[in-house]
Design an enzyme around this catalytic site. Structure first.
Site, PDB file in Angstrom:
ATOM      1  N   PRO A   5       0.855  -1.198   0.000  1.00 26.28           N
ATOM      2  CA  PRO A   5       0.000   0.000   0.000  1.00 26.28           C
ATOM      3  C   PRO A   5       0.887   1.244   0.000  1.00 26.28           C
ATOM      4  O   PRO A   5       1.899   1.270   0.708  1.00 26.28           O
ATOM      5  CB  PRO A   5      -0.803  -0.127   1.303  1.00 26.28           C
ATOM      6  CG  PRO A   5      -0.018  -1.057   2.180  1.00 26.28           C
ATOM      7  CD  PRO A   5       0.711  -1.982   1.233  1.00 26.28           C
ATOM      8  N   HIS A   6       0.547   2.220  -0.820  1.00 34.53           N
ATOM      9  CA  HIS A   6       1.413   3.398  -0.879  1.00 34.53           C
ATOM     10  C   HIS A   6       0.639   4.653  -1.216  1.00 34.53           C
ATOM     11  O   HIS A   6      -0.443   4.589  -1.778  1.00 34.53           O
ATOM     12  CB  HIS A   6       2.563   3.182  -1.865  1.00 34.53           C
ATOM     13  CG  HIS A   6       2.122   2.845  -3.248  1.00 34.53           C
ATOM     14  ND1 HIS A   6       1.898   1.549  -3.657  1.00 34.53           N
ATOM     15  CD2 HIS A   6       1.855   3.610  -4.324  1.00 34.53           C
ATOM     16  CE1 HIS A   6       1.519   1.549  -4.925  1.00 34.53           C
ATOM     17  NE2 HIS A   6       1.480   2.798  -5.358  1.00 34.53           N
ATOM     18  N   ALA A   7       1.211   5.783  -0.852  1.00 36.48           N
ATOM     19  CA  ALA A   7       0.558   7.056  -1.137  1.00 36.48           C
ATOM     20  C   ALA A   7       1.577   8.171  -1.217  1.00 36.48           C
ATOM     21  O   ALA A   7       2.619   8.147  -0.560  1.00 36.48           O
ATOM     22  CB  ALA A   7      -0.457   7.381  -0.049  1.00 36.48           C
TER      23      ALA A   7
END
Lengths: 154, 92
Positions: free
Chosen positions: A69-71
């Protein structure tokens, strides 16, 4: 990526060997809170929104039991990678259908240009190696996790 | 064996939605497909992890290598994916 940059992006306080919740959304919040506790997050809500928005686009399960998961968000001040692992695995809608047992959360500031792509690609390249994944599963301390990743990436 | 060189159009590069559509497209064909960025070894194009590892951004050039009966058709479809602007993925 040099050693010093890596040390800062993935410090041992960002590695958790405790079992995360077994549901994706809760696991993402769990990883985020590790970054919050380490003082990396200036705006938890904005960061969570950015992570969930990215998951809504396509899931970040990339196969071989890995979820990333990344942002890219103004909710963090510097590039940060959080590690956790799940013994049962978490459903991350991976193309190969395998639940994610190794979880990496990548957070980069919105102004961080291509940091996010370069961290993602370095990490993915390291994780293609079966031996690296085995060592991450077997690691008994946060130091063993960061050592394995440093050696694999550097 | 067929090869094709394609410049990546989606703004975020071969990542997120375009990467997942790319991998799904590879899996629709019988041909074995590999992808490489300049000067590096090709990796399996049907693996999301491998494709993510390329770090291929907007404007980067990648080499597609396909082998099998429907190799040309696979390359046509993959070229379409890599040259479709990201905004159009949202309309699907």
């Amino acid at each position: 990526m040099d050693q010093q940059t890596l040390d800062r992006i993935l410090s041992t306080e960002l590695v958790s060997l405790e079992e995360p919740p077994d549901e994706k959304r809760a696991a993402i919040e769990h990883l985020l809170d590790i970054a919050v506790d380490a003082g990396r997050v200036t705006d938890r809500e904005a960061t969570l929104d950015a992570l969930l928005e990215r998951e809504g686009e396509t899931s970040t399960g990339v196969g071989k039991g890995i979820g990333i998961p990344h942002a890219k968000t103004d909710g963090v001040a510097e590039p940060t990678v959080v590690f956790s692992r799940s013994s049962e695995g978490i459903d991350f809608d991976a193309p190969d259908g395998k639940p994610a047992t190794l979880l990496f959360m990548i957070l980069v500031p919105a102004s961080g240009s291509d940091d996010h792509l370069s961290i993602l690609s370095s990490l993915s390249r390291a994780l293609m190696d079966d031996d690296v994944r085995d060592r991450l599963h077997a690691a008994e301390s946060p130091e063993a996790v960061t050592d394995t990743l440093m050696k694999a990436i550097a | 064996m067929s090869e094709r060189t394609v410049t990546i159009v989606p703004e975020d590069g071969l990542h997120a939605r375009p990467a997942s559509v790319f991998v799904e497209t590879v899996n629709e064909f019988e041909a074995t497909v590999e992808i490489a960025v300049d000067g590096e070894d090709p990796v399996a194009a049907n693996s999301m992890l491998a494709v993510t590892s390329l770090g291929a951004g907007h404007g980067d050039t990648v080499r597609l290598i396909a082998e099998g009966d429907d190799a040309e058709a696979a390359l046509d479809a993959l070229e379409d994916v890599l040259t479709t602007p990201e905004s159009e993925f949202d309309d699907e």
